[in-house]
Write an enzyme that holds these catalytic residues in place. Structure first.
Site, mmCIF file in Angstrom:
data_model
loop_
_atom_site.group_PDB
_atom_site.id
_atom_site.type_symbol
_atom_site.label_atom_id
_atom_site.label_comp_id
_atom_site.label_asym_id
_atom_site.label_seq_id
_atom_site.Cartn_x
_atom_site.Cartn_y
_atom_site.Cartn_z
ATOM 1 N N LYS A 22 0.840 -1.206 0.000
ATOM 2 C CA LYS A 22 0.000 0.000 0.000
ATOM 3 C C LYS A 22 0.869 1.248 0.000
ATOM 4 C CE LYS A 22 -1.001 1.659 3.913
ATOM 5 N NZ LYS A 22 -1.486 2.013 5.258
ATOM 6 N N ASP A 49 -7.665 1.585 -0.400
ATOM 7 C CA ASP A 49 -6.752 2.727 -0.272
ATOM 8 C C ASP A 49 -6.159 3.159 -1.616
ATOM 9 O OD1 ASP A 49 -7.278 2.757 2.403
ATOM 10 O OD2 ASP A 49 -5.181 2.665 3.053
ATOM 11 N N ASN A 94 -10.596 6.310 4.209
ATOM 12 C CA ASN A 94 -9.834 6.442 5.455
ATOM 13 C C ASN A 94 -8.358 6.181 5.160
ATOM 14 O OD1 ASN A 94 -9.178 6.751 8.106
ATOM 15 N ND2 ASN A 94 -10.070 4.815 8.803
ATOM 16 N N SER A 170 2.575 11.384 13.258
ATOM 17 C CA SER A 170 2.563 10.555 12.052
ATOM 18 C C SER A 170 3.727 10.938 11.156
ATOM 19 C CB SER A 170 1.247 10.776 11.296
ATOM 20 O OG SER A 170 1.306 10.164 10.035
ATOM 21 N N SER A 171 4.423 9.922 10.657
ATOM 22 C CA SER A 171 5.511 10.190 9.702
ATOM 23 C C SER A 171 4.958 10.651 8.360
ATOM 24 C CB SER A 171 6.344 8.928 9.498
ATOM 25 O OG SER A 171 5.577 7.938 8.824
ATOM 26 N N SER A 198 7.394 6.061 13.462
ATOM 27 C CA SER A 198 7.265 5.259 12.233
ATOM 28 C C SER A 198 8.364 5.582 11.225
ATOM 29 C CB SER A 198 5.888 5.508 11.583
ATOM 30 O OG SER A 198 4.857 5.396 12.510
ATOM 31 N N ASP A 315 2.404 -0.972 12.224
ATOM 32 C CA ASP A 315 1.316 -1.774 11.637
ATOM 33 C C ASP A 315 1.519 -3.259 11.938
ATOM 34 O OD1 ASP A 315 0.543 0.658 10.684
ATOM 35 O OD2 ASP A 315 0.799 0.206 8.550
ATOM 36 N N LYS A 342 -5.055 5.878 14.395
ATOM 37 C CA LYS A 342 -5.098 5.204 13.091
ATOM 38 C C LYS A 342 -6.546 4.828 12.757
ATOM 39 C CE LYS A 342 -0.263 4.026 13.273
ATOM 40 N NZ LYS A 342 0.323 4.616 12.072
ATOM 41 N N GLU A 343 -6.783 3.685 12.102
ATOM 42 C CA GLU A 343 -8.134 3.358 11.629
ATOM 43 C C GLU A 343 -9.165 3.382 12.755
ATOM 44 O OE1 GLU A 343 -5.441 2.619 10.315
ATOM 45 O OE2 GLU A 343 -5.594 1.769 8.313
ATOM 46 N N ARG A 346 -6.449 1.889 18.193
ATOM 47 C CA ARG A 346 -6.022 0.487 18.165
ATOM 48 C C ARG A 346 -5.590 -0.035 19.536
ATOM 49 N NH1 ARG A 346 -2.805 0.346 12.300
ATOM 50 N NH2 ARG A 346 -4.685 -0.101 11.101
ATOM 51 N N HIS A 387 -9.018 -2.951 9.100
ATOM 52 C CA HIS A 387 -8.506 -4.135 8.394
ATOM 53 C C HIS A 387 -7.525 -4.939 9.228
ATOM 54 C CE1 HIS A 387 -4.950 -1.558 6.766
ATOM 55 N NE2 HIS A 387 -5.530 -0.919 7.744
ATOM 56 N N ARG A 388 -6.656 -4.249 9.968
ATOM 57 C CA ARG A 388 -5.624 -4.997 10.718
ATOM 58 C C ARG A 388 -6.202 -5.713 11.933
ATOM 59 N NH1 ARG A 388 -1.608 -4.049 7.617
ATOM 60 N NH2 ARG A 388 -1.375 -1.932 6.808
ATOM 61 N N LYS A 413 -9.491 -2.629 2.831
ATOM 62 C CA LYS A 413 -8.673 -1.391 2.847
ATOM 63 C C LYS A 413 -7.303 -1.650 2.225
ATOM 64 C CE LYS A 413 -7.422 2.530 5.789
ATOM 65 N NZ LYS A 413 -5.989 2.752 5.708
HETATM 66 O O1 LIG Z 1 3.683 6.387 5.115
HETATM 67 C C1 LIG Z 1 3.071 5.313 5.112
HETATM 68 O O2 LIG Z 1 2.913 4.652 4.063
HETATM 69 C C2 LIG Z 1 2.511 4.821 6.376
HETATM 70 C C3 LIG Z 1 2.983 5.278 7.577
HETATM 71 C C4 LIG Z 1 2.502 4.765 8.876
HETATM 72 O O3 LIG Z 1 1.676 5.747 9.461
HETATM 73 P P1 LIG Z 1 2.194 6.793 10.606
HETATM 74 O O4 LIG Z 1 3.386 7.457 10.092
HETATM 75 O O5 LIG Z 1 1.002 7.667 10.772
HETATM 76 O O6 LIG Z 1 2.480 5.943 11.810
HETATM 77 C C5 LIG Z 1 1.714 3.470 8.739
HETATM 78 O O7 LIG Z 1 1.034 3.185 9.931
HETATM 79 C C6 LIG Z 1 0.737 3.552 7.593
HETATM 80 O O8 LIG Z 1 -0.005 2.366 7.465
HETATM 81 C C7 LIG Z 1 1.455 3.786 6.289
HETATM 82 C C1 LIG Z 2 -2.408 3.070 9.626
HETATM 83 C C2 LIG Z 2 -2.755 2.520 8.476
HETATM 84 O O1 LIG Z 2 -3.229 3.172 7.392
HETATM 85 P P1 LIG Z 2 -3.154 4.678 6.868
HETATM 86 O O2 LIG Z 2 -2.344 4.620 5.622
HETATM 87 O O3 LIG Z 2 -4.576 5.053 6.606
HETATM 88 O O4 LIG Z 2 -2.513 5.534 7.919
HETATM 89 C C3 LIG Z 2 -2.645 1.052 8.294
HETATM 90 O O5 LIG Z 2 -2.750 0.582 7.142
HETATM 91 O O6 LIG Z 2 -2.463 0.316 9.269
#
Ligand SMILES: O=C(O)C1=C[C@@H](OP(=O)(O)O)[C@@H](O)[C@H](O)C1
Ligand SMILES: C=C(OP(=O)(O)O)C(=O)O
Length: 427
Positions: A22, A49, A94, A170-171, A198, A315, A342-343, A346, A387-388, A413
């Site tokens: 993803k 997504d 989402n 969040s990264s 992350s 994740d 997150k979703e 969690r 989903h997770r 998702k």
């Molecule tokens: O940049 C990405 O592809 C993601 C970063 C992470 O989120 P955070 O940076 O919000 O933790 C992860 O949980 C998400 O599923 C995908």
């Molecule tokens: C946090 C997740 O998704 P998102 O890309 O919507 O942040 C995830 O896939 O676990």
């Protein structure tokens, strides 16, 4: 389907493939749209997504042609910002990997854009990113609550300079800024404030940017410099790696159900942080064999509990929480505060559902402690449109108790046929 009752599982073994990542799919789609030239993407993830990213790009006038059941996509790049003459409203479900990077991308150029999503999206923070974009001159309005989608963006020219971005939530905020930086007319320096959660996802961003011809300099781990006035250039053809987070459920099944389970599509050559998930299974006592593009897990004895900081793999960390049901001792997963944004929340959801199975759970502000029961209780697991939650609780079916998963289709998702592939190694 409203619910799925899983058969009692004894063993897991076999080979299984996983769909495309993803994180990579959505980054590659966006940069293909911004780039000069046509990009052919293969092994694209087909899921909610990525559909949200594709629908948004098409609504923005980008030509995206799908074939091979949606896993191959030819994107005609715009060679710059995604400008649009009329106002456009974009529904992004989402999908954090759509909302955050696309919001940043649409601040540059021309047009008026509304960014909306599912109700949960309106509870997922974006304020730190918007603050940084505003410092660059972006015009963004909150349509509901300050700091959260839905948003209204009026695109324009953004300046460069030096900006800070909070790293603690969040990264994806840093990822979003990095991805648009080359489109600015001036150079940009980004300084991350506080801890960068992350972290490995930023490496994915830098790797994809590099494939599209843009190099980011890094003064130290939290300081990034990007030249302005550049254009992304299509790499021609690009293949998406398998999703390392999706791999985690099968690898854990190999550890719980004996294995060997070999998962194809991710391995030591992967740019995804979650490819390191199997290291945690190794710490728990499983035998892991690594190759460049597959990982195999087997296990003869009892798994052992671990006490681990899993901030770098938030994740896949959820998979460790349910694997802990089959480990001797008390497992503690630390430094996972952002599970809460997150979703679903969690941490709360995980604690509630693990307790239904009879586990003793201590839910901290940014950690979770899990002691398994002597024997799992039969339970109906709520999945919170996450989903997770659905995928990691499928592992509970190894516990000799009847497990029903509510709303199993929420795996769409990121992994629409998850339960079929799970059955293929556990049946
Ligand atoms: O940049 C990405 O592809 C993601 C970063 C992470 O989120 P955070 O940076 O919000 O933790 C992860 O949980 C998400 O599923 C995908
Ligand atoms: C946090 C997740 O998704 P998102 O890309 O919507 O942040 C995830 O896939 O676990």
């Amino acid at each position: 389907m409203n619910s799925l009752t899983l058969p009692l599982l004894k063993r897991a073994r076999g080979d299984v493939g996983i769909p495309g990542s993803k994180s990579l799919s959505n980054r590659i789609l966006l940069l293909s749209a911004l780039a000069e030239g046509t990009t052919t993407i293969t092994n694209l993830l087909v899921s909610d997504d990525t559909r949200h990213m594709l629908d948004a790009l098409r609504a923005l006038g980008v030509d995206c042609r799908l074939s091979d059941e949606g896993t191959r996509c030819e994107v005609t790049g715009r060679g710059g910002p995604l400008a649009r003459g009329q106002a456009v409203s974009l529904f992004l479900g989402n999908a954090g990997t759509v909302m955050r990077p696309l919001t940043a991308a649409l601040c540059v150029g021309n047009g008026i854009f509304e960014m909306t999503g599912e109700p949960r999206m309106a509870e997922r923070p974006i304020g730190d990113l918007i603050d940084a974009l505003k410092l660059l001159g972006a015009r963004v309005e909150y349509l509901d609550h300050e700091g959260f989608p839905p948003l209204r963006i009026q695109a324009g020219n953004l300046k460069g300079g030096t900006i800070g971005i909070e790293g603690g939530t969040s990264s994806q905020f840093l990822t979003a800024l990095l991805m648009i930086a080359p489109l600015l007319n001036e150079d940009l320096s980004i300084e991350v404030r506080g801890e960068l959660v992350s972290n490995p996802y930023v490496a994915i961003t830098l790797a994809v940017m590099r494939r599209f011809g843009v190099e980011v300099s890094r003064e130290h781990s939290r300081s990034f410099q990007i030249k302005g006035g550049l254009r992304y250039r299509s790499p021609g053809e690009i293949q998406v790696e398998g999703d390392a987070s999706s791999a985690s459920y099968f690898l854990a099944a190999g550890a719980i159900g004996g294995g060997p389970v070999r998962v194809h599509g991710t391995g030591t050559a992967s740019v995804q942080g979650d490819a390191r998930f199997a290291e945690v299974l190794e710490m728990m006592g499983a035998k892991v064999t690594w190759s460049r593009d597959w990982v195999e897990v087997s296990n003869q004895g009892a798994l052992q509990a671990v006490d681990v900081d899993l901030n770098h793999i938030p994740d896949a960390a959820m998979t460790i929480a349910t694997t802990a049901l089959f480990a001797e001792g008390t497992t503690r997963i630390r430094n996972i505060y952002n599970w809460r944004v997150k979703e679903t929340d969690r941490l709360g959801a995980m604690a509630t559902e693990l307790r239904k199975l009879g586990a003793e759970v201590d839910e901290g502000e940014d950690c979770i402690t899990i002691t398994p029961p002597a024997k799992l209780r039969p339970a109906t697991i709520d999945t919170y449109n996450d989903h997770r939650m659905a995928m990691c609780f499928s592992l509970a079916a190894f516990g000799d108790a009847e497990i029903t998963i509510n709303d199993p289709d929420c795996t769409s998702k990121t992994f629409p046929d998850y339960f079929d592939r799970f059955a293929s190694i556990t049946g």
